[in-house]
Design a protein around this motif. Structure first.
Motif, short mmCIF file in Angstrom:
data_model
loop_
_atom_site.label_atom_id
_atom_site.label_comp_id
_atom_site.label_asym_id
_atom_site.label_seq_id
_atom_site.Cartn_x
_atom_site.Cartn_y
_atom_site.Cartn_z
N THR A 53 -4.94 4.20 -65.70
CA THR A 53 -5.33 3.81 -64.33
C THR A 53 -5.71 2.34 -64.28
O THR A 53 -6.31 1.89 -63.32
CB THR A 53 -6.54 4.63 -63.86
N PHE A 54 -5.35 1.59 -65.33
CA PHE A 54 -5.87 0.23 -65.41
C PHE A 54 -5.04 -0.79 -64.65
O PHE A 54 -5.49 -1.92 -64.44
CB PHE A 54 -6.03 -0.19 -66.88
N LEU A 55 -3.80 -0.45 -64.24
CA LEU A 55 -3.00 -1.42 -63.50
C LEU A 55 -3.62 -1.60 -62.12
O LEU A 55 -3.56 -0.70 -61.29
CB LEU A 55 -1.55 -0.94 -63.36
N ARG A 56 -4.23 -2.76 -61.90
CA ARG A 56 -4.90 -3.05 -60.64
C ARG A 56 -5.85 -1.92 -60.24
O ARG A 56 -5.93 -1.54 -59.07
CB ARG A 56 -3.89 -3.30 -59.52
N GLY A 57 -6.51 -1.35 -61.24
CA GLY A 57 -7.42 -0.25 -60.97
C GLY A 57 -8.61 -0.70 -60.13
O GLY A 57 -9.10 -1.81 -60.27
#
Lengths: 516, 697
Positions: free
Chosen positions: B192-196
């Motif tokens: 979930t870290f892409l532009r989280g």
């Protein structure tokens, strides 16, 4: 065995079929109206090349407005010779019968005009003559018709009697398909409930207020020793099992009833096969000739004249009847006649209706005696029957009792006196025939649409069998029970079209609150 | 033919001692080279890195913080229905999560015990701390695997290989300190870290997980490369202090005794059966519903339109969609010594003070203390239709994606993709053919095929109902389905595991043959085993294998009736159980075999990637053409699974593919013939004349 199969998979063989993406213009054309000399002939083309074909043949770059008749000079594009003056119509896809671009040419129906236009079309690049039924196939593939509707259309084209036409029209308009789709939806719904129970009742919470009911019997029997307490799930965890069970029961009943409609739709579609049977020289062939109003079968006073089966198709008050005349039933010595008698018996086995003919002058006059005489003719399997007592013109004096027996309205089977010679009693026979046919074929407009194809009853039979299996597996192994529902749905899908796993999930999530 | 046997084992570089390579301080300017680089240390990343290293590739795992490797960010449990199947398959390919769960669970339970072995769901509550510790020990001691703390800013790209689709090729990564790492292939598992973004009430802050930085540079890179991205949301409930909860009066759910292990290698789990912890059930009240309804204006996460999952929804959406009900709340332990309780079913994003009010309205939680509030996460995901079945992207060669970044939810779904991506990254770096699992072979095959063919608009979760061949793809036979292939084709399975699987396979085959060879008349069976109600209508004689199908029959029962040779088979508990299952499903598996063959054949029919669906003349409706164009199915099999594609369309496309050239030829020939006009060939409809129709009455 899947187990060893899984371990010994061959190396993946991937053979790619690479294709160029260039469109290849496959446009079909054909004479759509009947053959022979006639006033107007209709030639139809369907496919991407229809536009070009219309432009070439009319010699004009502009097309007539869609779906409007226009008068045009029709020319051979290579020689520029005028072939005819006729009406043309342009149906741009998808608003056409096949869903593709279509063009129609209404030309004069002389054979030379028609072949000239067809030849001109055949020379255009990308156009080819259509194969039989190809226009309908294209319409089906474009989603213009479903499979049952396409079958209905085929029947409509072939319909020869009014009742056949009514049934085919009803099917073409999708009523049969709708019935099967409704069943398929019902099954999908039941499956969704079952799947919801399998996938969510213990993992998450399907929050529906239905009480849990009898589970399978896998718990605690194998290996782990102690019985598993999970056989009694928390009571308010949803168990949509009951709903699924009830749905399946109801559906099984409905399909069973549909299957047992006595092949009404099939009979109407293919015609009721009636067999004229009886002892030699009672006038069976005369009856056939009387009914079809022409000398289709040879008649003579010699017993055993008819050797082979003679068949004619008739239309009786809108119902199709295929009537077969057979050799007289007796112990024959002549090998040819023996073969004829054996064919007659075969035919009787397959008959939908039997016209049993006896000689009125020699039969016993009381009902029991008549019954015995009839029993020697009829096949052992129960089959509707009309008893025809022929040669009534020869009856003298002793006929009183016989006439009284025949007059009984509710006699089983119906009996009538007839004289093939004078035609007396024909009206009564036709009336009885029509009654029997109506009973066999049913009213094509009333009630649920009838099964018209044995293909349907085959798949429906498999579907019903799977539903019965469901009931059996349901108490043992829910996964196996669910598999039976999937199978049942696949059988239905073979008749109309398929539904995927997503449909099941959609219903699950619409109907239940599932949450962690 | 594939290159057989253990090429990857022979191709190993000189054996390296298993050691912990914490390379934090390495000089950035020196370019380094690995065969596989994995970005992300979550459930997908760890499995991918370990699988690549098992396959023999020198592998680098890059993570923001080594301390968070093996973190279970949401629920403290592994497995479940469908998910347990995935874990068994990961284990069959020698993956990590099954073995680690056998060393860290505190409450093991097989779900669906009464519904048939094909849908048994292995599940366990896990001690978070223990799992993380075990995972880190495993990962940091895997031979050939290096772990390094670094942020990845960009991908290193180079010219594509010309014989495949793709506009460039991944050749490594550029780190936050500007240094580059070269790699044969790169696996992206950024979760979930892409532009989280984390959301609590009206507050939003950029983060992949509470307290962890999001990856923004990488998201921009992917966008620049032209990847289609979407946005999803998920959530996690508040955590509660165990000692402030009153468990009296709550329903208790105890664990299985004995516990069933996840891994084919484990004889038993680490914990004593009686030492296992319990879970407790409570329910929400209407008061909670009122609080949520009154405060919707304070809740950004729920109001926004980003798609969340239909299963595992937040308490807010449950209350809105199904009002005026009690909703279940499971109180789950987070570890043996932990004071944290995870209230499953209470995922919410209200402001913290309101979360407290909701919690306190629930029986047993009146005095509960919130240790960490619940929050929502919104994140970018990659449209997985841009991936092939090996999880390599079609746009950038040698770049693989696995886990939540592909739009899935759940540790197990992530782990399963991780194994497949890791194996294939390793094979790709060595120029070997990919390792593909078909829908007919495993849940992981269904998962990947669904994702790459259909894409997803909500977080995708595994269900058994997604699997067509559920009767064949069972948790008990995952090893029979995958271990051998993993050993032979991917080289990712240890010798020991392979030998064990082969031994079991041979024993099963022998056992089935033995059972089938014992044939008695029905009356003799009825006499031998009166406790089994054998139907008198079945054919006689019946084999012992036939009898074993009955729910009342077991190997023990049979062994008592026919001690020689069955007693020996019945003693091997594991074998006896598997024989019973094989017998119960035999007819169903056999009847599915033909269908499986059909699917395999369809999957062997590949469609050209550049096929112009709008131009081909295959009698397809405009709607179908659009669907085909946007889904870009790779095989005819995939076409049939796109919703809205009619069977007729599939048949038609198949016919087009098969006969394209042939038909063009034929069309030419018929045009030639048309010049001579044999008039009959223009008949549109064959006539079906019915003999002699005349009209009566």
């Amino acid at each position: 065995m899947a187990l060893s199969g899984a371990l010994r998979l061959p190396p993946r063989c991937r053979w790619a079929q690479r294709l160029s993406s260039a469109a290849w213009g496959d446009t079909i054309f054909a004479l759509s109206s009947g053959h022979g000399r006639c006033g107007v002939a209709v030639i139809r083309a369907s496919g991407p090349g229809s536009r070009g074909a219309l432009q070439s043949l009319t010699g004009r770059p502009e097309l007539p407005p869609p779906r409007v008749l226009a008068l045009r000079r029709i020319r051979d594009p290579t020689t520029a010779e005028t072939l005819d003056r006729g009406l043309v119509v342009w149906f741009p896809g998808p608003h056409s019968f096949t869903g593709e671009d279509c063009a129609e040419l209404h030309v004069h129906g002389g054979p030379a005009v028609v072949s000239g236009v067809l030849r001109a079309l055949g020379r255009l690049p990308g156009l080819r003559a259509a194969e039989p039924g190809e226009f309908t196939r294209r319409a089906f593939r474009r989603g213009k018709l479903d499979l049952t509707a396409a079958e209905g259309l085929g029947d409509l084209i072939r319909a020869e009697t009014e009742a056949q036409r009514r049934q085919a029209l009803r099917q073409m308009e999708g009523e049969l398909g709708q019935l099967y789709r409704r069943w398929s939806e019902t099954l999908t719904q039941a499956l969704a409930h079952l799947e919801a129970y399998i996938d969510f009742s213990e993992d998450d919470n399907v929050e529906e207020e239905v009480l849990s009911q009898g589970e399978g019997r896998w718990g605690g029997r194998e290996g782990s020793g102690a019985p598993h307490p999970c056989c009694a799930p928390t009571p308010d965890i949803a168990t949509p099992l009951l709903t699924a069970d009830a749905t399946v029961r109801a559906l099984e009943k409905e399909i069973g009833a549909h299957l047992q409609d006595g092949r009404r739709g099939e009979l109407l579609r293919g015609g009721v096969h009636a067999v004229i049977a009886g002892p030699p020289n009672v006038g069976k062939s005369s009856l056939l000739n009387l009914l079809c109003q022409r000398p289709a079968a040879i008649v003579s006073p010699v017993a055993g004249t008819t050797r082979d089966v003679v068949e004619v198709a008739l239309n009786v008050e809108g119902y199709p009847l295929v009537l077969s005349d057979t050799a007289g039933l007796r112990h024959a010595t002549d090998p040819v006649e023996q073969e004829g008698v054996s064919r007659a018996r075969d035919r009787l086995q397959q008959a939908d209706l039997v016209l049993a003919v006896l000689d009125a002058t020699v039969v016993p006059s009381e009902p029991t005696g008549l019954g015995d005489a009839l029993g020697s003719i009829l096949p052992p399997t129960a089959c509707p029957c009309i008893l025809v007592l022929n040669k009534s013109d020869l009856l003298r004096g002793a006929e009183g009792a016989l006439r009284a027996t025949c007059a009984q309205e509710d006699s089983m089977p119906p009996i009538t006196l007839l004289s093939c010679k004078t035609g007396e009693g024909l009206d009564r026979l036709l009336q009885l025939l029509a009654q029997q046919l109506a009973q066999l074929c049913g009213d094509p407009l009333a009630g649920t649409p009838s099964l018209t194809q044995s293909r349907h009853s085959l798949h429906l039979g498999d579907c019903a069998a799977a539903l019965a299996q469901y009931r059996q597996q349901r108490g043992r192994d829910l996964a196996l029970a669910a598999e039976q529902l999937r199978l049942a749905r696949r059988h239905l899908g073979r008749i109309t079209g398929q539904v995927g796993a997503e449909d099941v999930l959609d219903i699950i999530f619409r109907d239940f609150c599932i949450g962690k | 033919m594939l290159v057989r046997s253990s090429w990857c084992r022979l191709a190993l570089p000189p054996v390296q001692r298993p050691r912990h390579r914490r390379a934090v301080g390495e000089v950035g300017a020196v370019a380094q080279r690995y065969e596989v680089v994995v970005i992300g240390g979550g459930h997908a990343g760890t499995e991918a890195a370990a699988a690549a290293a098992r396959g023999g590739a020198r592998t680098l795992l890059l993570t923001h913080r080594i301390g968070t490797i093996g973190e279970m960010s949401c629920n403290p449990s592994f497995g479940g229905i469908g998910k347990g199947h995935l874990m068994r398959e990961v284990d069959a390919l020698d993956g990590l999560c099954g073995r680690l769960c056998d060393r860290s669970g505190v409450h093991y339970k097989v779900l669906n015990r009464c519904k048939g072995p094909a849908v048994w769901g292995l599940r366990a509550q896990i001690d978070r701390g223990r799992y993380k510790e075990e995972m880190q020990r495993e990962i940091l001691n895997t031979p050939l695997l290096t772990v390094r703390e670094a942020s990845v800013e960009d991908l290193l790209l180079t010219e594509p290989e010309t014989d495949r689709a793709g506009k460039c090729r991944a050749a490594g990564v550029i780190l936050g300190d500007g240094s580059t790492v070269h790699a044969g292939s790169v696996v992206l598992t950024t979760g979930t870290f892409l532009r989280g973004t984390v959301l609590i009430g009206l507050e939003t802050r950029p983060a992949g997980r509470l307290g962890d930085q999001p990856a923004i540079g990488l998201a921009q890179t992917l966008e620049r490369l032209g990847f289609a991205m979407g946005r999803l949301k998920t959530g996690t409930p508040p955590r509660l202090a165990k000692d402030t909860i009153d468990f009296r009066g709550l329903e208790e759910r105890t664990a299985d005794n004995p516990p069933v292990p996840f891994s084919f290698l484990s004889k038993a789990v680490w914990i004593k059966p009686e030492a296992q912890l319990s879970c407790y059930l409570t329910r929400t009240t209407l008061k909670a519903q009122q609080i949520i309804r009154d405060n919707l204006h304070l809740n950004n996460h729920v109001r926004e339109t980003t798609r969340g999952p239909r299963y595992c929804p937040s308490l807010e959406s449950k209350v809105l969609r199904f009002p005026d009900r009690q909703h279940q709340v499971w109180l789950e332990p987070e570890g043996l010594e932990s004071n944290v309780i995870y209230p499953q079913g209470m995922s919410m994003t209200l402001p913290p003070e309101l979360q407290e009010q909701v919690i306190k309205s629930i029986p047993g939680l009146e005095k509960a203390k919130i240790l960490q509030p619940g929050y929502g996460v919104q994140y970018d995901y990659l449209d997985p239709r841009q991936l092939t079945a090996s999880l390599e992207s079609r746009l950038v060669q040698c770049l693989f994606f696995a886990g939540q970044v592909n739009g899935t939810t759940g540790y197990e779904e992530a782990a399963a993709q991780g194994v497949i991506a890791g194996i294939n990254a390793c094979l790709r770096a060595r120029g070997k053919p990919p390792f593909l699992v078909s829908r007919t072979e495993g849940y992981v095959g269904v998962l990947i095929d669904d994702l790459t063919t259909l894409g997803t608009s909500e977080p995708y979760r595994m269900f058994t109902s997604r699997v067509e061949f559920r009767m064949s793809l069972r948790p008990d036979n995952a090893d029979a389905r995958l271990t051998h292939r993993g050993f032979e084709e991917a080289g990712c399975v240890s010798q020991q595991r392979h030998q064990q699987a082969v031994k079991m396979r041979d024993a099963l085959e022998d056992g089935i043959a033995t059972l089938k060879s014992i044939q008695f008349s029905i009356s003799k069976w009825a006499h031998l085993i009166p406790e089994v109600p054998i139907s008198s209508s079945r054919r006689s004689p019946a084999s012992a294998f036939d009898i074993l199908q009955y729910p009342e029959a077991s190997m023990d029962v049979l062994a008592r009736a026919v001690p020689e040779p069955l007693a020996k088979l019945a003693q091997w508990r594991e074998l006896a159980e598997r024989l019973k299952i094989e017998a119960a499903y035999e007819w169903c598996v056999a009847s599915q075999q033909q269908e499986i063959e059909e699917v395999r054949r369809d999957e062997a029919l590949q469609l050209p990637e550049d096929l112009d669906y709008f131009a081909i003349d295959a009698s397809l409706s405009a709607e179908v053409r659009e669907k085909l164009d946007s889904n870009r199915p790779q095989t005819i099999g995939a076409v049939s699974r796109i919703p809205g594609i009619t069977p007729a369309a599939v048949v038609n496309l198949l016919r087009f593919v098969k006969t394209h050239h042939q038909k063009t030829e034929k069309a030419k020939a018929s045009r030639q013939a048309g010049k001579d006009l044999p008039g009959k060939m223009f008949l549109e409809q064959a006539s079906f004349p019915r003999a002699d129709v005349s009209r009566v009455s």
